[in-house]
Scaffold this motif. Structure first.
Motif, PDB file in Angstrom:
ATOM      1  N   GLY A   9      59.850  60.673  67.929  1.00 23.48           N
ATOM      2  CA  GLY A   9      58.640  60.261  68.397  1.00 23.48           C
ATOM      3  C   GLY A   9      57.983  61.029  69.322  1.00 23.48           C
ATOM      4  N   ASP A  10      56.689  60.283  69.689  1.00 20.98           N
ATOM      5  CA  ASP A  10      55.928  61.131  70.637  1.00 20.98           C
ATOM      6  C   ASP A  10      56.187  60.907  72.150  1.00 20.98           C
ATOM      7  OD1 ASP A  10      54.676  62.476  68.645  1.00 20.98           O
ATOM      8  OD2 ASP A  10      53.334  60.811  68.344  1.00 20.98           O
ATOM      9  N   GLY A  11      56.889  59.911  72.291  1.00 19.83           N
ATOM     10  CA  GLY A  11      57.372  59.228  73.862  1.00 19.83           C
ATOM     11  C   GLY A  11      58.443  60.359  74.572  1.00 19.83           C
ATOM     12  N   THR A  51      57.027  66.154  62.246  1.00 23.44           N
ATOM     13  CA  THR A  51      57.524  64.810  62.720  1.00 23.44           C
ATOM     14  C   THR A  51      58.284  65.258  63.852  1.00 23.44           C
ATOM     15  OG1 THR A  51      57.692  63.657  60.486  1.00 23.44           O
ATOM     16  CG2 THR A  51      59.063  62.872  62.013  1.00 23.44           C
ATOM     17  N   ARG A  52      58.144  64.727  65.040  1.00 17.06           N
ATOM     18  CA  ARG A  52      58.920  64.965  66.181  1.00 17.06           C
ATOM     19  C   ARG A  52      60.308  64.540  66.074  1.00 17.06           C
ATOM     20  NH1 ARG A  52      57.225  67.227  71.774  1.00 17.06           N
ATOM     21  NH2 ARG A  52      59.181  66.865  72.770  1.00 17.06           N
ATOM     22  N   ILE A  53      61.329  65.112  65.831  1.00 16.04           N
ATOM     23  CA  ILE A  53      62.691  64.980  65.926  1.00 16.04           C
ATOM     24  C   ILE A  53      63.218  65.400  67.228  1.00 16.04           C
ATOM     25  CG2 ILE A  53      64.994  64.752  64.926  1.00 16.04           C
ATOM     26  CD1 ILE A  53      63.404  65.016  62.172  1.00 16.04           C
ATOM     27  N   PRO A  75      67.689  53.447  73.834  1.00 17.08           N
ATOM     28  CA  PRO A  75      66.333  53.141  74.492  1.00 17.08           C
ATOM     29  C   PRO A  75      65.360  53.682  73.593  1.00 17.08           C
ATOM     30  CG  PRO A  75      67.656  54.961  75.657  1.00 17.08           C
ATOM     31  CD  PRO A  75      68.369  54.538  74.766  1.00 17.08           C
ATOM     32  N   ASP A  76      65.599  54.609  72.785  1.00 18.91           N
ATOM     33  CA  ASP A  76      64.527  55.188  71.799  1.00 18.91           C
ATOM     34  C   ASP A  76      63.947  53.882  70.834  1.00 18.91           C
ATOM     35  OD1 ASP A  76      65.065  58.387  72.094  1.00 18.91           O
ATOM     36  OD2 ASP A  76      66.794  57.258  72.287  1.00 18.91           O
ATOM     37  N   ARG A  82      58.562  55.705  70.586  1.00 17.52           N
ATOM     38  CA  ARG A  82      59.820  56.446  70.075  1.00 17.52           C
ATOM     39  C   ARG A  82      60.419  55.444  69.170  1.00 17.52           C
ATOM     40  NH1 ARG A  82      60.937  60.986  71.182  1.00 17.52           N
ATOM     41  NH2 ARG A  82      63.180  60.601  70.789  1.00 17.52           N
ATOM     42  N   SER A  83      61.441  56.019  68.208  1.00 14.60           N
ATOM     43  CA  SER A  83      62.185  55.224  67.133  1.00 14.60           C
ATOM     44  C   SER A  83      63.304  56.092  66.858  1.00 14.60           C
ATOM     45  CB  SER A  83      61.139  55.151  65.745  1.00 14.60           C
ATOM     46  OG  SER A  83      61.008  56.320  65.218  1.00 14.60           O
TER      47      SER A  83
END
Length: 97
Positions: A9-11, A51-53, A75-76, A82-83
């Motif tokens: 995710g980007d968070g 993809t942001r891993i 928490p993601d 986030r995921s």
């Protein structure tokens, strides 16, 4: 069954994952896990939108449902942007060798 829990995710990627790690470790289900270096340090082939891993965990559990239960502790799974992707790890068989 082994499952890969992909943190993405980007968070904010640097979240406290102590509860997940304690529960999975104490149950003997946590195989490994790592946070990954900043994506700017990576090489992507072919060059495409990433993809942001940010990290991963591997868990060895009795069922897919248990993998989902553990992933919900991360928490993601609750943080904005986030995921957690849950993917089964394919197990080789003797016929594959």
């Amino acid at each position: 069954m082994k499952f890969l829990l992909i943190l993405q995710g980007d968070g904010e990627p640097r979240l406290q994952r102590d509860e997940f790690e304690r529960v999975a470790h104490d149950a003997g289900e946590l195989v490994c896990g790592e946070l990954l270096a900043d994506p700017q340090l990576s090489v992507r082939l072919p060059d495409c939108r990433p993809t942001r891993i940010d990290g991963y965990y591997v868990v060895d559990v009795e069922s897919r449902e248990r993998a989902v239960e553990l992933a919900r502790l991360l928490p993601d799974a609750r943080a904005a942007g986030r995921s957690v992707e849950i993917r089964a790890v394919m197990q080789p068989t003797a016929a594959d060798f």
